[in-house]
Design an enzyme around this catalytic site. Structure first.
Site, PDB file in Angstrom:
ATOM      1  CD  GLU A  88      -1.442   3.470   6.853  1.00 27.45           C
ATOM      2  OE1 GLU A  88      -1.640   4.006   7.527  1.00 27.45           O
ATOM      3  OE2 GLU A  88      -1.194   2.016   6.433  1.00 27.45           O
ATOM      4  CD  GLU A  93       0.910  10.094 -14.812  1.00 32.87           C
ATOM      5  OE1 GLU A  93       1.278  10.360 -16.505  1.00 32.87           O
ATOM      6  OE2 GLU A  93       1.343   9.308 -14.004  1.00 32.87           O
ATOM      7  CG  HIS A 106      -0.644   0.059   2.438  1.00 27.66           C
ATOM      8  ND1 HIS A 106       0.013  -0.930   3.249  1.00 27.66           N
ATOM      9  CD2 HIS A 106       0.138   1.107   3.373  1.00 27.66           C
ATOM     10  CE1 HIS A 106       0.412  -1.162   4.983  1.00 27.66           C
ATOM     11  NE2 HIS A 106       0.602   0.434   4.423  1.00 27.66           N
ATOM     12  CG  HIS A 126       2.034  10.951  -9.993  1.00 29.24           C
ATOM     13  ND1 HIS A 126       3.262  12.103 -10.588  1.00 29.24           N
ATOM     14  CD2 HIS A 126       1.829  10.578 -10.513  1.00 29.24           C
ATOM     15  CE1 HIS A 126       3.558  11.157 -11.924  1.00 29.24           C
ATOM     16  NE2 HIS A 126       2.871  10.281 -11.537  1.00 29.24           N
TER      17      HIS A 126
END
Length: 132
Positions: free
Chosen positions: A56, A122, A5, A74
């Site tokens: 998360e 993005e 994550h 990003h």
């Protein structure tokens, strides 16, 4: 090994979950409160944690905003049709920060949106040949 994550600190957990689930189409997978240390973790994604990388969302109860600094870039998400995705995101109240089109100096089609805390996301047009 696999990537599990990415954690983002958010200023308003309900607003962030609303964005990632209703605007970007993810599912809330689980949530946990820690009363002693005054934070809540919420995990969102397009699939189950055992199979895919997820986000998360960390909400510290006593914070409502963060300085993003200049090192973070990003999150990237592949879409079958970024043009339609941008229309849908805009219609759902999302902010398009870069309209869809080819990346400068290349042919990959991208767009950018901002989440409620200002994080950049993005959108990348899926290519038929599976090459990046």
């Amino acid at each position: 090994m696999r990537l599990l994550h990415t954690m983002l600190r958010v200023g308003n957990l309900d607003r962030s979950i609303e964005f990632y689930t209703n605007v970007l189409g993810m599912k809330e997978l689980r949530r946990a409160d820690n009363e002693n240390y005054r934070y809540t973790l919420a995990f969102v994604g397009y699939g189950e944690e055992k199979d895919t990388t997820v986000l998360e969302l960390t909400y510290n109860w006593d914070e409502d905003s963060y300085d993003h600094g200049n090192a973070y870039g990003h999150i990237a998400i592949e879409y079958d049709d970024i043009y339609k995705a941008c229309e849908d995101i805009r219609a759902a109240g999302g902010t398009i920060s870069r309209e869809p089109g080819p990346v400068k100096g290349g042919t990959t089609e991208i767009a950018f949106v901002k989440d409620p805390d200002g994080y950049a996301i993005e959108l990348i047009q899926k290519k038929d040949d599976d090459k990046f």
